[in-house]
Design a protein around this motif. Structure first.
Motif, short mmCIF file in Angstrom:
data_model
loop_
_atom_site.label_atom_id
_atom_site.label_comp_id
_atom_site.label_asym_id
_atom_site.label_seq_id
_atom_site.Cartn_x
_atom_site.Cartn_y
_atom_site.Cartn_z
N ALA A 66 13.04 -8.55 2.85
CA ALA A 66 12.00 -7.70 2.25
C ALA A 66 10.99 -7.33 3.34
CB ALA A 66 11.28 -8.45 1.14
N LEU A 92 4.54 -3.76 13.38
CA LEU A 92 3.39 -2.85 13.45
C LEU A 92 3.48 -1.98 14.69
CD1 LEU A 92 0.44 -5.26 12.45
CD2 LEU A 92 1.87 -3.82 10.97
N ARG A 120 -4.38 0.11 13.71
CA ARG A 120 -3.42 0.84 14.56
C ARG A 120 -4.13 1.83 15.48
NH1 ARG A 120 -1.34 -0.08 9.55
NH2 ARG A 120 0.78 -0.89 9.37
N GLY A 171 6.09 -5.36 -5.84
CA GLY A 171 5.07 -6.24 -6.42
C GLY A 171 4.58 -7.29 -5.43
N THR A 172 5.43 -7.70 -4.50
CA THR A 172 5.01 -8.71 -3.52
C THR A 172 4.83 -8.12 -2.12
OG1 THR A 172 7.31 -9.33 -3.14
CG2 THR A 172 6.08 -10.67 -4.71
N ASN A 209 10.90 -5.05 -3.27
CA ASN A 209 10.06 -5.73 -4.26
C ASN A 209 8.60 -5.33 -4.06
OD1 ASN A 209 8.72 -7.42 -5.98
ND2 ASN A 209 9.73 -9.29 -5.32
N TYR A 225 15.82 -6.00 0.38
CA TYR A 225 15.09 -6.54 -0.78
C TYR A 225 13.86 -5.67 -1.03
CZ TYR A 225 12.70 -10.21 -3.55
OH TYR A 225 12.06 -10.94 -4.52
N GLY A 256 -7.41 -4.57 0.38
CA GLY A 256 -6.38 -3.75 1.02
C GLY A 256 -5.26 -4.58 1.64
N TYR A 269 1.40 -13.81 -1.31
CA TYR A 269 2.70 -13.15 -1.47
C TYR A 269 2.83 -12.87 -2.96
CZ TYR A 269 7.71 -12.29 -1.57
OH TYR A 269 8.94 -11.72 -1.79
N GLN A 270 2.78 -13.93 -3.77
CA GLN A 270 2.66 -13.74 -5.20
C GLN A 270 1.19 -13.43 -5.48
OE1 GLN A 270 5.17 -13.92 -7.35
NE2 GLN A 270 6.77 -14.90 -6.11
N ARG A 271 0.92 -12.37 -6.18
CA ARG A 271 -0.46 -11.98 -6.49
C ARG A 271 -1.18 -13.16 -7.16
NH1 ARG A 271 -2.40 -6.60 -7.08
NH2 ARG A 271 -0.29 -5.80 -7.00
N ARG A 327 -0.42 -2.99 5.35
CA ARG A 327 0.55 -2.17 4.63
C ARG A 327 1.40 -1.39 5.64
NH1 ARG A 327 0.10 -0.42 -0.84
NH2 ARG A 327 -2.04 -1.20 -0.94
N LEU A 328 2.73 -1.40 5.47
CA LEU A 328 3.64 -0.81 6.45
C LEU A 328 3.92 0.67 6.16
CD1 LEU A 328 6.20 -3.75 6.76
CD2 LEU A 328 4.37 -3.15 8.35
N GLY A 340 -4.09 4.31 7.78
CA GLY A 340 -4.02 3.03 7.07
C GLY A 340 -5.00 1.99 7.57
N TYR A 355 10.11 -18.47 -0.34
CA TYR A 355 10.33 -18.37 1.12
C TYR A 355 9.05 -18.07 1.89
CZ TYR A 355 10.22 -13.18 0.95
OH TYR A 355 9.86 -11.87 0.80
N ALA A 356 8.16 -17.27 1.26
CA ALA A 356 6.97 -16.83 2.00
C ALA A 356 5.97 -17.95 2.24
CB ALA A 356 6.29 -15.69 1.24
N HIS A 399 -4.56 -7.79 -1.68
CA HIS A 399 -4.18 -7.32 -3.01
C HIS A 399 -4.81 -8.17 -4.10
CE1 HIS A 399 -1.57 -4.78 -0.72
NE2 HIS A 399 -1.18 -5.85 -0.07
N SER A 435 12.11 -14.84 -3.56
CA SER A 435 10.72 -15.00 -4.00
C SER A 435 10.61 -16.24 -4.88
CB SER A 435 10.26 -13.78 -4.79
OG SER A 435 10.19 -12.66 -3.93
N SER A 483 4.41 -7.75 4.16
CA SER A 483 3.36 -7.21 5.01
C SER A 483 2.03 -7.91 4.83
CB SER A 483 3.15 -5.73 4.69
OG SER A 483 2.61 -5.59 3.39
N HIS A 504 4.12 -4.78 -1.52
CA HIS A 504 3.19 -3.64 -1.56
C HIS A 504 3.72 -2.47 -0.74
CE1 HIS A 504 0.70 -6.47 -3.62
NE2 HIS A 504 0.94 -7.31 -2.64
N TYR A 561 -0.19 -12.69 11.60
CA TYR A 561 1.09 -12.53 12.31
C TYR A 561 1.35 -13.65 13.30
CZ TYR A 561 0.83 -8.02 10.13
OH TYR A 561 0.76 -7.04 9.18
N VAL A 615 -1.03 -17.93 3.23
CA VAL A 615 -0.64 -17.93 1.82
C VAL A 615 -0.59 -19.33 1.22
CG1 VAL A 615 0.69 -15.77 1.89
CG2 VAL A 615 1.85 -17.93 2.40
#
Lengths: 297, 297
Positions: B101, A276, A255, B135-136, B133, B131, A135, A105-107, B107-108, A251, B47-48, A138, B43, B104, B138, A49, A78
């Motif tokens: 989007a 968060l 937190r 897949g990106t 998505n 957005y 977790g 971001y993209q797996r 995970r949110l 999660g 952008y990410a 991914h 995506s 994260s 999660h 972050y 990333v």
């Protein structure tokens, strides 16, 4: 440095950005408790972050106040370009090691992850810990991919997400990975509920999120396991079961740990980066009672 | 602007960073083809992987070269502070809309995602597209959460990940969401293989990744669907089945679309940010044959 308790402090924020005095106090607590190493800017330290500049600043503060305790710095991002910049910053700050998760971001494919570690390890002059945390990333490492990456230069440790919660199965799991990686690469367990189990199963390190805020209780578990007193380490860990339970419900540890640090006045509230949110309401009340009951401080 | 074909160009890179001339050429292709809107920094636009400064520059280039075609700009980031800065940049660049989007690392929760959209929509002076998505990001939106977020100020569209690949089920899916969101909020389908199906099922927009590189073929599908000629739109989409097949095999459209743009010389190779790799080897050969056979250009 890749043995014993590696404690991962929060990177607390406040309205002005990084709450530097609070971060320094967290580091000083870890030094006073005599943890074996400090993991700055792990998931608990919210590395994902923060900007590159903020991360450089946090790395420098950690090393400056660690009083010689080795500091490992998270360099995940990333984009390979940014990981390389972060590695450079961490080394300039005086980090004893860096830690890298294949954040995405993209797996990512196995080939892409191997390529990332190849690019980064080539540029390092300090050891690297491979951070396996499906977790948040991914990405699921196969043991075989761990074996290949562990053979790259400068790789010194693997932080695995946990072990099965069973004495025999945990040993089998660690032995299977151990057989595939060179002997100079240590295996560290994370997932705080499984720290004792992991150490008893042959992990050399416990990479502990909660240990960054409550080092004493986690050191007691670690020292018992290191002394071969498996039962005592499991007993000390079981005592914290209500805390592991809260982690499971909310999660993960972040937190809950953030809320505990806020409740104890170690950091300002809120200390997490939006969006968060630390646990609140009924969960926060349960946590307050727990911190008290367990005499965590 | 939230109807018809919204085309999402790549943001090509080269050794020097953003390949600005190549990006401008991609925008000019979309203008020449007469797409209904342009989705910069989706995506597909990586952008990410870009810094806030890089994203500001790309947003300005897109608007400057769009010749009046409305430009929507992706403002997603893991940290609310950065999303707000990106929204400001996009609006200053002259974006007609922004797209967000819930990206994260941790995970949110539903509450955190709602809080993010609340914070961001409050600060906007242009419409926002939600957005979705998984897949990106999660993060899985419930239709109920979509309903709540769609009531926030400035929300104008929802980009859903796809629809069931069946005429009846797709209609049921779109109607269920439609019943929960205000009528001024449009629903857009993505997942290129399902564009025709989504438009025929009542989606007002097709947010198309491949449409950013091959606008003509996707416009033909869109115009057929808009004219009520569902069979023709499905026939035109089915013709591209080998391409949808490649997307499925290689983790989505990005690595295939990037390779196609490289093969056609629209961008330099490699155009993706490391550690991402465009498809290579046998898959790249299949793709080259396909681009030729399907007369994609």
């Amino acid at each position: 440095m890749f043995s014993g308790l590696s404690a991962f402090p929060l990177t607390p924020l406040n309205a002005g950005g990084i709450d530097e005095p609070a971060f320094v106090r967290l580091i000083e607590r870890l030094v006073a408790a005599k943890v074996d190493s400090i993991g700055a800017l792990g998931s608990t330290g919210n590395y994902a972050y923060l900007s590159i500049a903020e991360r450089g600043r946090v790395a420098r503060l950690a090393v400056e106040h660690a009083a010689g305790v080795p500091v490992m710095v998270g360099i995940g991002s990333v984009r390979t370009r940014d990981v390389l910049a972060l590695a450079e910053e961490a080394q300039r700050a005086g980090a004893s090691a860096v830690m890298l998760a294949p954040v995405s971001y993209q797996r990512l494919s196995d080939k892409e992850v191997y390529g990332l570690f190849e690019d980064v390890t080539r540029a390092l002059s300090v050891p690297l810990c491979v951070y396996d945390n499906p977790g948040t990333t991914h990405f699921t490492f196969s043991d075989e991919l761990h074996g290949e990456i562990a053979r790259l230069p400068n790789v010194a440790s693997i932080k695995i997400p946990g072990v099965p919660n069973d004495t025999i199965e945990a040993k089998v799991r660690v032995e299977r990975l151990r057989a595939l990686i060179p002997s100079h690469v240590s295996i560290g367990v994370s997932g705080d509920a499984l720290g004792a189990m992991g150490l008893n199963a042959g992990c050399e390190v416990w990479y502990s999120a909660i240990g960054g805020t409550f080092p004493e209780a986690m050191l007691a578990i670690t020292r018992a396991a290191q002394a071969g007193n498996a039962d005592e380490s499991l007993r000390l860990s079981a005592r914290l079961q209500p805390l592991w339970q809260l982690f499971g419900e909310y999660g993960g540890s972040l937190r809950v740990t953030a809320a505990a640090a806020e409740l104890l006045g170690l950091v300002e509230a809120p200390c997490l980066p939006r969006p968060l949110k630390a646990v609140d309401g009924e969960a926060r009340e349960r946590l307050a009672a727990l911190v008290n009951e367990l005499a965590l401080s």
